[in-house]
Design a protein around this motif. Sequence first.
Motif, PDB file in Angstrom:
ATOM      1  N   ASP A  90      10.235  -9.629  13.604  1.00 17.28           N
ATOM      2  CA  ASP A  90      10.269  -9.402  12.154  1.00 17.28           C
ATOM      3  C   ASP A  90      10.264 -10.778  11.488  1.00 17.28           C
ATOM      4  OD1 ASP A  90      10.813  -6.874  13.165  1.00 17.28           O
ATOM      5  OD2 ASP A  90      12.391  -6.432  11.701  1.00 17.28           O
ATOM      6  N   ILE A  91       9.172 -11.140  10.834  1.00 17.68           N
ATOM      7  CA  ILE A  91       9.022 -12.476  10.263  1.00 17.68           C
ATOM      8  C   ILE A  91       9.060 -12.429   8.740  1.00 17.68           C
ATOM      9  CG2 ILE A  91       6.491 -12.298  10.449  1.00 17.68           C
ATOM     10  CD1 ILE A  91       6.417 -15.353  10.719  1.00 17.68           C
ATOM     11  N   VAL A  92       9.777 -13.366   8.144  1.00 19.15           N
ATOM     12  CA  VAL A  92       9.893 -13.442   6.690  1.00 19.15           C
ATOM     13  C   VAL A  92       8.756 -14.289   6.141  1.00 19.15           C
ATOM     14  CG1 VAL A  92      11.416 -13.974   4.752  1.00 19.15           C
ATOM     15  CG2 VAL A  92      12.400 -13.401   6.991  1.00 19.15           C
ATOM     16  N   ILE A  93       8.052 -13.776   5.120  1.00 24.22           N
ATOM     17  CA  ILE A  93       7.007 -14.578   4.488  1.00 24.22           C
ATOM     18  C   ILE A  93       7.635 -15.706   3.673  1.00 24.22           C
ATOM     19  CG2 ILE A  93       5.445 -12.609   4.323  1.00 24.22           C
ATOM     20  CD1 ILE A  93       5.949 -12.757   1.221  1.00 24.22           C
ATOM     21  N   ASN A  94       6.826 -16.681   3.328  1.00 24.49           N
ATOM     22  CA  ASN A  94       7.246 -17.725   2.413  1.00 24.49           C
ATOM     23  C   ASN A  94       7.025 -17.204   0.992  1.00 24.49           C
ATOM     24  OD1 ASN A  94       7.344 -20.068   0.707  1.00 24.49           O
ATOM     25  ND2 ASN A  94       7.090 -21.333   2.531  1.00 24.49           N
ATOM     26  N   VAL A  95       8.085 -16.681   0.399  1.00 23.30           N
ATOM     27  CA  VAL A  95       7.990 -16.052  -0.922  1.00 23.30           C
ATOM     28  C   VAL A  95       7.520 -17.056  -1.975  1.00 23.30           C
ATOM     29  CG1 VAL A  95       9.300 -14.918  -2.753  1.00 23.30           C
ATOM     30  CG2 VAL A  95       9.700 -14.285  -0.369  1.00 23.30           C
ATOM     31  N   GLY A  96       8.006 -18.289  -1.893  1.00 17.66           N
ATOM     32  CA  GLY A  96       7.600 -19.302  -2.860  1.00 17.66           C
ATOM     33  C   GLY A  96       6.112 -19.567  -2.825  1.00 17.66           C
ATOM     34  N   ARG A  97       5.544 -19.663  -1.616  1.00 17.06           N
ATOM     35  CA  ARG A  97       4.103 -19.858  -1.492  1.00 17.06           C
ATOM     36  C   ARG A  97       3.343 -18.688  -2.126  1.00 17.06           C
ATOM     37  NH1 ARG A  97       2.860 -25.139  -0.126  1.00 17.06           N
ATOM     38  NH2 ARG A  97       3.847 -25.775   1.835  1.00 17.06           N
ATOM     39  N   LEU A  98       3.816 -17.476  -1.869  1.00 14.54           N
ATOM     40  CA  LEU A  98       3.155 -16.301  -2.434  1.00 14.54           C
ATOM     41  C   LEU A  98       3.210 -16.334  -3.959  1.00 14.54           C
ATOM     42  CD1 LEU A  98       1.920 -13.407  -1.537  1.00 14.54           C
ATOM     43  CD2 LEU A  98       4.100 -12.571  -2.414  1.00 14.54           C
ATOM     44  N   LYS A  99       4.384 -16.618  -4.500  1.00 10.26           N
ATOM     45  CA  LYS A  99       4.535 -16.641  -5.952  1.00 10.26           C
ATOM     46  C   LYS A  99       3.682 -17.736  -6.598  1.00 10.26           C
ATOM     47  CE  LYS A  99       8.894 -14.324  -6.834  1.00 10.26           C
ATOM     48  NZ  LYS A  99       8.332 -13.505  -7.916  1.00 10.26           N
ATOM     49  N   THR A 131       7.124  -8.898  -7.915  1.00  9.16           N
ATOM     50  CA  THR A 131       6.550  -7.898  -8.802  1.00  9.16           C
ATOM     51  C   THR A 131       5.684  -6.955  -7.971  1.00  9.16           C
ATOM     52  OG1 THR A 131       4.544  -9.171  -9.233  1.00  9.16           O
ATOM     53  CG2 THR A 131       6.459  -9.618 -10.666  1.00  9.16           C
ATOM     54  N   ASP A 132       5.275  -5.849  -8.540  1.00 10.48           N
ATOM     55  CA  ASP A 132       4.402  -4.934  -7.804  1.00 10.48           C
ATOM     56  C   ASP A 132       3.093  -5.623  -7.410  1.00 10.48           C
ATOM     57  OD1 ASP A 132       6.249  -2.934  -7.896  1.00 10.48           O
ATOM     58  OD2 ASP A 132       5.178  -1.688  -9.348  1.00 10.48           O
ATOM     59  N   GLU A 133       2.554  -6.448  -8.298  1.00 12.78           N
ATOM     60  CA  GLU A 133       1.317  -7.159  -7.988  1.00 12.78           C
ATOM     61  C   GLU A 133       1.533  -8.113  -6.818  1.00 12.78           C
ATOM     62  OE1 GLU A 133      -1.387 -10.606  -8.104  1.00 12.78           O
ATOM     63  OE2 GLU A 133       0.683 -10.640  -8.817  1.00 12.78           O
ATOM     64  N   GLU A 134       2.674  -8.783  -6.793  1.00 10.81           N
ATOM     65  CA  GLU A 134       2.983  -9.684  -5.680  1.00 10.81           C
ATOM     66  C   GLU A 134       3.223  -8.918  -4.380  1.00 10.81           C
ATOM     67  OE1 GLU A 134       5.033 -13.293  -8.300  1.00 10.81           O
ATOM     68  OE2 GLU A 134       6.260 -11.632  -7.552  1.00 10.81           O
ATOM     69  N   LYS A 135       3.842  -7.747  -4.478  1.00 15.04           N
ATOM     70  CA  LYS A 135       4.025  -6.916  -3.281  1.00 15.04           C
ATOM     71  C   LYS A 135       2.681  -6.554  -2.673  1.00 15.04           C
ATOM     72  CE  LYS A 135       8.147  -4.981  -5.409  1.00 15.04           C
ATOM     73  NZ  LYS A 135       8.668  -3.870  -6.232  1.00 15.04           N
ATOM     74  N   ARG A 136       1.725  -6.207  -3.519  1.00 14.25           N
ATOM     75  CA  ARG A 136       0.399  -5.861  -3.019  1.00 14.25           C
ATOM     76  C   ARG A 136      -0.267  -7.069  -2.359  1.00 14.25           C
ATOM     77  NH1 ARG A 136      -1.325  -0.942  -4.167  1.00 14.25           N
ATOM     78  NH2 ARG A 136      -0.250   0.262  -5.790  1.00 14.25           N
ATOM     79  N   ARG A 137      -0.130  -8.228  -2.964  1.00 15.93           N
ATOM     80  CA  ARG A 137      -0.718  -9.436  -2.378  1.00 15.93           C
ATOM     81  C   ARG A 137      -0.049  -9.786  -1.047  1.00 15.93           C
ATOM     82  NH1 ARG A 137       0.620 -13.104  -6.763  1.00 15.93           N
ATOM     83  NH2 ARG A 137       0.330 -14.675  -5.143  1.00 15.93           N
ATOM     84  N   GLU A 167       6.353   3.608  -0.856  1.00 18.16           N
ATOM     85  CA  GLU A 167       5.098   4.293  -1.179  1.00 18.16           C
ATOM     86  C   GLU A 167       3.972   3.285  -1.399  1.00 18.16           C
ATOM     87  OE1 GLU A 167       6.924   8.307  -3.319  1.00 18.16           O
ATOM     88  OE2 GLU A 167       6.341   6.578  -4.550  1.00 18.16           O
ATOM     89  N   LEU A 168       4.266   2.215  -2.129  1.00 12.86           N
ATOM     90  CA  LEU A 168       3.256   1.185  -2.395  1.00 12.86           C
ATOM     91  C   LEU A 168       2.829   0.502  -1.090  1.00 12.86           C
ATOM     92  CD1 LEU A 168       3.377  -1.507  -5.202  1.00 12.86           C
ATOM     93  CD2 LEU A 168       2.943  -2.170  -2.847  1.00 12.86           C
ATOM     94  N   MET A 169       3.791   0.076  -0.299  1.00 12.44           N
ATOM     95  CA  MET A 169       3.493  -0.679   0.919  1.00 12.44           C
ATOM     96  C   MET A 169       2.760   0.153   1.959  1.00 12.44           C
ATOM     97  SD  MET A 169       7.192  -2.600   1.038  1.00 12.44           S
ATOM     98  CE  MET A 169       7.001  -3.372   2.646  1.00 12.44           C
ATOM     99  N   SER A 170       3.041   1.456   1.982  1.00 15.39           N
ATOM    100  CA  SER A 170       2.430   2.322   2.991  1.00 15.39           C
ATOM    101  C   SER A 170       0.937   2.521   2.739  1.00 15.39           C
ATOM    102  CB  SER A 170       3.143   3.669   3.052  1.00 15.39           C
ATOM    103  OG  SER A 170       2.990   4.387   1.847  1.00 15.39           O
TER     104      SER A 170
END
Length: 215
Positions: A90-99, A131-137, A167-170
């Motif tokens: 289970d690996i954690v993304i780099n949230v800062g890079r994504l944002k 945000t939802d948009e970031e979750k999708r990305r 629901e979004l992630m699935s």
Amino acid sequence: MNRDEFAASIDHTVLGPETTWADVKTVLDEAADNGLNACIPPCYVAEAADYRNAPETIATVVGFPHGQHAPKAKRDEAVRAWDHGADEIDIVINVGRLKAGEDDVVAAELSDVVAAVPIPVKVIIETALLTDEEKRRACEAAVAADADMVKTSTGFADGGAVVADVELMSEYLPVKASGGVGSYKEAAAMLDAGATRIGASSGVAIVEGHPESGA
């Protein structure tokens, strides 16, 4: 879903900063005795793999809990965990890079880890911070990296798994709902929303709530 199938969907988890080997042994025993998986700190994987009562599946974490490790450190940590006997990562993304919009960097880091180990990789996107948009990305980056699953949370940020996020992630990959799931009813709601795996420190209590457990 019968009781055994339900139990097999739960990762019984101990990942706190004060976790001892005694704590891990308790979780391994409880997981093995109840048909659960276990998710444990990487420093104990080798001991867990040799433990007399280890469950069938042992997961561990990489880049935990903030995801800000250097990419090579994450890759090396994943390889070490696999070498020591981990069945899943289970690996954690780099949230800062994504944002910051560096989605290609996030995907490349994940791809490197996925390519380095022959075991399933779940990508923790830390939904409470996005945000939802970031979750999708984030999910798109996990798909691009050929990851096996996406996971809602580490449990260390404010907020955890919610039905709307599952629901979004699935829509993208199988989902592990983790963070704040503490009862059979809550776990069942996540599975109904599209999750295929539940991460929880109260895995035994959750499975004991299943109608076939007689609780």
